[in-house]
Design a protein around this motif. Sequence first.
Motif, PDB file in Angstrom:
ATOM      1  N   SER A 250       2.595   5.375 -13.432  1.00 47.39           N
ATOM      2  CA  SER A 250       1.253   5.253 -12.869  1.00 47.39           C
ATOM      3  C   SER A 250       0.581   6.587 -12.581  1.00 47.39           C
ATOM      4  O   SER A 250      -0.625   6.632 -12.387  1.00 47.39           O
ATOM      5  N   GLY A 251       1.334   7.681 -12.564  1.00 47.80           N
ATOM      6  CA  GLY A 251       0.732   8.916 -12.068  1.00 47.80           C
ATOM      7  C   GLY A 251       0.624   8.834 -10.549  1.00 47.80           C
ATOM      8  O   GLY A 251       1.410   9.409  -9.822  1.00 47.80           O
ATOM      9  N   LYS A 252      -0.349   8.055 -10.093  1.00 47.66           N
ATOM     10  CA  LYS A 252      -0.541   7.887  -8.653  1.00 47.66           C
ATOM     11  C   LYS A 252       0.397   6.794  -8.108  1.00 47.66           C
ATOM     12  O   LYS A 252       0.608   5.776  -8.764  1.00 47.66           O
ATOM     13  N   GLY A 253       0.901   7.002  -6.900  1.00 50.87           N
ATOM     14  CA  GLY A 253       1.709   5.970  -6.253  1.00 50.87           C
ATOM     15  C   GLY A 253       0.810   4.886  -5.667  1.00 50.87           C
ATOM     16  O   GLY A 253      -0.374   5.111  -5.421  1.00 50.87           O
ATOM     17  N   GLY A 254       1.365   3.709  -5.480  1.00 46.23           N
ATOM     18  CA  GLY A 254       0.642   2.645  -4.787  1.00 46.23           C
ATOM     19  C   GLY A 254      -0.368   1.889  -5.628  1.00 46.23           C
ATOM     20  O   GLY A 254      -1.220   1.175  -5.114  1.00 46.23           O
ATOM     21  N   THR A 255      -0.283   2.012  -6.954  1.00 50.11           N
ATOM     22  CA  THR A 255      -1.245   1.310  -7.804  1.00 50.11           C
ATOM     23  C   THR A 255      -0.780  -0.103  -8.145  1.00 50.11           C
ATOM     24  O   THR A 255      -1.551  -0.887  -8.695  1.00 50.11           O
ATOM     25  N   GLY A 256       0.476  -0.430  -7.847  1.00 47.64           N
ATOM     26  CA  GLY A 256       0.986  -1.762  -8.187  1.00 47.64           C
ATOM     27  C   GLY A 256       1.986  -1.730  -9.326  1.00 47.64           C
ATOM     28  O   GLY A 256       2.285  -2.762  -9.927  1.00 47.64           O
TER      29      GLY A 256
END
Lengths: 290, 113
Positions: free
Chosen positions: A8-14
């Motif tokens: 995802s690159g970013k955390g917390g995207t699902g």
Amino acid sequence: MKEIVIISGKGGTGKTSVAAALAFIVPKAVMADCDVDAADLHLILKPEIRTSEDFYSGVKAEIDPGMCIGCWECERVCRFNAISHASSIYKVNPLDCEGCGYCNQICPAQAISLPQQMVGQCFVSDTRFGCRLVHAKLGIGADNSGKLVAKVKKEAKQEALRTGMDYILVDGSPGIGCPVISSLSGADFVILVTEPTLSGLSDLQRVWQLTAQFNIPAGCLINKADLNSQITAQIKDYLAQQGIWHLDDLPYDEDFSRAITLGQSLVEYNPGKWKTRFDIIWQSISKELK
Amino acid sequence: MKIAFTTTGTDWDSKIDPRFGRTDFILFYDEDIEEISTIDNREIVNVAHGAGPKTAQHIFDHAPDVLITGNGPGGNAAAILATMQLKIYTGAGGMTVREAYDALKNNQLPEGV
């Protein structure tokens, strides 16, 4: 056998919600949780551990008090202030030692060794979905690394070969660092999970640059797409411009958090709403992989 | 011409390892003397970070003209390899060394990085 990595690159995207949904749907798969810093697939898959193996990584200095001549050289050169002494007894504080090995090089009495550190354990487990899960647990303060990810993936590959599985599904870690590079290496397809926020878009771009460098085909899921239609449109423009396959837009839905609270995959929590949706996503990916 | 392959074994029938940094072996084929040599790179499993640059160092030391691999090197490894006169071909993951060599000769491998 094909290896599919979800990042995802970013955390917390699902990302892990997607991984758990696919774990429920993809036939003949071994799951690998390579997000070892914050492993969470086990919360949903509820693994029963079959085999476990200690995992060693990195070194820390150790002073043999019998050989130490109390010359102060090690304490003098340590950049991390990890060595101290009381009277003539020299000690390494393992919390401060970075394992650089300078003290070991410089010690005139060769009293300092650099033993490998046991930092965690790697497991192969049965899950309640029927698929095997390879996962790992790190000790407090230990870091995920390319080495540990490579180990988890290797175990997953062997497990898949041994049991005649067709797919390995890898839940990767956030970011673009060493563990992510290691999770991408050797992969056949990448699922990018993003969300319509500026950091979601920016981190998608960063992780795509990395994926593109490895020439791995990729598809993107935009999660919570209806929360910001403007950035969702920007993400879609970026996907089109980069030749990334747009897999689906998932709406913001409290089923995500409700399912996780109950320790369930989205697809089992509310099959009426999610099963067909993830079936279609998976069918199009598996067709692409043939 | 000297050609390097990232491989899982040490002969013509070995599979190409799609990984660059953590490849098990590096196989060199020197066309001029028709000879194969290999480097056992499996100790890379003990390297926590920086596997790519370490493997790139091996490639650098042996100075091949061509590198054939699967996914291709990452950023740090690519920066080292860019200092050499080296052509990098990717997309050979899953082929045997022989198949990859034939694919190179038939211009079927994508040139990467």
